[in-house]
Structures are given as C-alpha cells and as structure tokens.
Enzyme design. Structure first.
Site: not given
Ligand code: NAD
Ligand code: DAU
Length: 353
Positions: A133-135, A159, A163
C-alpha cells in the site's frame, strides 16, 4: 501452469480472480481464511469454473500452505491476504500483526522451502508478488511531490506499520535467499465488492439507508483513488514483466479531498436514485470525530510502472465512480448479505450506534 492467490475472497483479491480468469486460461488456487472481509459471494459466478479452486485457510498455517504448494506446483504466489482497515487496526492491532506480519513471514518461509526445491529454470521464472500500500510512506505535506518508490518509509497507523513490516520481510527474503519477489504499492481502490466499512461503499450504503454520512474531522484529507480493475491490470502487468527485487507504485493520478468524494457520490446518487423527498443526499453529510493519527495526504507517482511496464489506468475518477455507484445500486442483495451481524457490531462500536 498454476497461480496461488492469497486473500482472493476479499475486495481486490476477488476482483483480481475475476480479471485473471477472464484474461488467462490457467488454474488459480485461492487461499482465503474468510474473515469478516472475505466473502464467497464475490466469487459466485465462478462456482462452475474448474479453473478456480477455493481453499479456506490461514496463510500462517504452514502445513496447509506447504501441502497446497506441493499439490498444485504454482509458478507464482500473489499475496493479497491482509487485515486491511485502518480504523479496525486502531481498535485492535493484534489481528494485523498476526496476518500482515507473522502470516506474511510464515507464507514466505513456506514459499521459500518450495521454491528452493524447484529445478533451476523454474526457480528463475517463479515470482512472489506482494500487494502492499501507499500508506507505508506516511503522510505528505500539501505541496510535497507525490510518493516515488524511493520515498522513505514512515507508517503512522498500526495497519500501515504492519504492512511496512511485511514489505521489509519480503525485501529481506529476496536479498538474503534470492526469492524472486515483486512488491506493489497502490493507492486507495474503489469499485465492485468493496466492503462497506470503507469510505466509498459506506457512504453509498448509508445514503441509501437514510443514515448519516460520517466525514472525519474537516474532510480535507486527500487520497489518490484508483478503480480496482485498473489495479488488477497493473498487478497482472507487474507479474508478467516486473523485475524481481523491484517495487512499483500504482495510482490513478486522482487526488481528492474526502469531502469532495462524498459530495460527488451524493450528486451521482441524486441523479441515479433520487431521494423520495426530493432533497439531495448531501443533507445527510455529518462531520464526526477525526480518526486518531489520521494521515493528511497520500499521492502516488505512478511514473515508473508507466515508463517501464507501459501500464496506465483506463478509468478516470468520474467514469470509475459512476460504474461503482451503478454496481451498488444493481447489487443491493450483495450489500444486504454483508451488512448483517458482525458488520452492525462494527458500525455500533466505531460510530457509536
Ligand atoms: P480485504 O480486507 O477486502 O480482503 C482481505 C482478504 O484477506 C479477505 O478475503 C480475508 O478473508 C483474507 N484474509 C485475512 N486474513 C487472512 C489470513 N490470515 N489468511 C488467509 N486469508 C486472510 O482487503 P483488500 O482491500 O482487498 O486488500 C487486499 C490487499 O491489498 C491487502 O494486502 C491490502 O493491504 C492491499 N491494498 C489495499 C488497498 C485498498 O484500497 N483496499 C490499497 C492498496 C493496497
Ligand atoms: O491508501 C491505500 C489504503 O486505502 C489501503 O492500504 C487500505 O487497505 C484501504 O482501507 C484504504 O485506507 P484508507 O484509510 O485511506 O481508506 P478508508 O476508506 O477507510 O478511508 C478513506 C478516507 O476517508 C480516509 O481519509 C478516512 C476517511 N473516512 C473513512 C471512513 C470509513 C471518513 O471520513 N469517514 C469514514 O466513515
């Protein structure tokens, strides 16, 4: 030729399974634990398709994964399975550590043992594709350039941290053991089969149910939005042509503040299924308490995947969002099936009833 997909009963995973079987004639083994987010209804139209083998199980179950790898001899593993909702990670981070960190590590170990025993030519062509993810990059200042693949990691939610940890494990399994890995970092997806705990499907569901449309804080947090089928095409492209050890950012070049997304959804619903009282759905917008540690802005620079693999999105935000709203209007039975029991408990816990 066989693929092993993890998490293929979830939102993006099930869209990918449909995409793959429509485009390729290859056996696909789908390993999914069927948590609250996994739904076999997403795969109903494949019930008679012999190319799709569904197995209920946990990626952390090394005996099961080893058996599936031996039995089906996949040429690639595509790893979608994860706990994926930021708000849930704030309420209860441990499930995120179990699946996203420990589960990914167990999966890597199972795959490494299988891969190490393959003949040299199959070892070389094998791929482990990790869907991230970009997060993991954290929050951007308003005028900062979009995330490139070399942007430093700064995950802010449980989260995102889980990741990020999984990304580091995948990277290390390549660097240390030579496992041919690919990692993708995508921005916010939307489209069919999106579980209505996430902003876009939640707003559609709440609007049609006459409930408040909860906008966190001032609604000026910015996300980059990509239609899920464009994400699936990007993953397909990375699997076919990506260079092992490389990472690829995937995004839609669609930066939007949340309040604009919610207002656009209200306008689309006003047009496609107007309220009985003639008022706009926008009347239901309600500003609520902000998410703890809420990242202000994400933006993806998708230049690398465009330049090196020739991928770019097909849908604009306008075309993709219209298709999405139509899909939810046409699939009220799917929405009803996923918004009972445990879903209601979540809404009560998080939004206070
Ligand atoms: P989702 O929550 O809709 O689906 C996750 C799936 O994984 C579910 O079917 C669930 O049953 C399964 N699962 C969970 N734990 C498991 C376990 N231990 N073993 C086997 N299966 C398990 O998630 P999603 O939105 O489809 O996201 C898929 C992947 O894409 C995730 O890795 C996520 O981090 C990543 N991602 C999502 C987005 C997005 O906008 N949704 C954007 C970028 C990246
Ligand atoms: O950026 C990619 C990520 O996008 C993925 O890695 C995650 O798995 C996926 O869930 C998504 O995370 P977000 O937190 O951005 O998605 P969500 O739909 O939960 O929220 C989108 C934005 O809308 C975010 O700024 C929070 C806000 N929001 C969300 C909900 C559920 C609201 O304002 N109100 C809400 O009720």
């Amino acid at each position: 030729m066989t693929l092993l997909v993890t998490g293929g009963a979830g939102f993006i995973g099930s869209n990918f399974v449909h995409h793959w079987l429509a485009e390729h004639d290859e056996l696909l083994v789908n390993l999914d634990k069927l948590t609250y987010a996994g739904n076999l209804g997403n795969l109903q139209s494949l019930a008679q398709d012999q190319r799709h083998v569904f197995v209920q199980g946990d990626i952390a179950d090394t005996a099961l994964v080893a058996q599936l790898l031996q039995q089906y001899q996949p040429r690639a593993v595509l790893h979608f399975a994860a706990e994926s909702h930021v708000d849930r990670s704030i309420h209860g981070p441990l499930d995120f550590i179990h699946t996203n960190v420990v589960g990914t590590c167990q999966l890597l170990e199972s795959v490494r043992a299988y891969w190490a025993a393959l003949p040299a030519d199959q070892q070389q062509s094998f791929r482990f594709l990790h869907v991230s993810t970009d997060e993991v990059y954290g929050s951007l200042a308003p005028d900062a350039p979009a995330f490139t693949e070399t942007h430093p990691y700064a995950p802010n939610s449980p989260y995102a941290a889980s990741k990020a940890a999984s990304d580091h494990l995948v990277r290390a399994w390549h660097h240390t053991y030579g496992l041919p890995v690919l990692t993708t970092h995508c921005s916010n997806n939307y489209g069919p089969y999106h579980f209505p705990e996430k902003l876009i499907p939640l707003v559609i569901h709440h609007a049609l149910s006459g409930k408040p449309l909860p906008v966190y804080g001032d609604g000026m947090q910015v996300r980059d939005w990509l239609f899920v089928q464009d994400h699936c095409r990007a993953i397909d492209r990375v699997l076919q042509a990506g260079t092992p050890g490389e990472t690829y950012n995937i995004g839609g070049w669609n930066e939007k503040p949340n309040i604009e997304v919610v207002k656009t959804l209200c306008s689309l619903l006003d047009e496609l299924q107007p309220r009985a009282d003639g008022q706009s759905y926008a009347a239901q917008i309600t500003f609520v308490k902000d998410r703890a540690g809420h990242d202000r802005r994400y933006a993806i620079d998708a230049g690398k995947i465009n330049d090196s693999l020739g991928w770019q999105p097909v849908e604009t935000f306008e075309t993709g969002l219209r298709k999405t709203v139509r899909w939810y209007l046409d699939h009220s039975d799917w929405v009803s099936s996923v918004t009972s029991g445990a879903y209601r408990q979540w809404v009560d816990l998080h939004y206070g009833g």
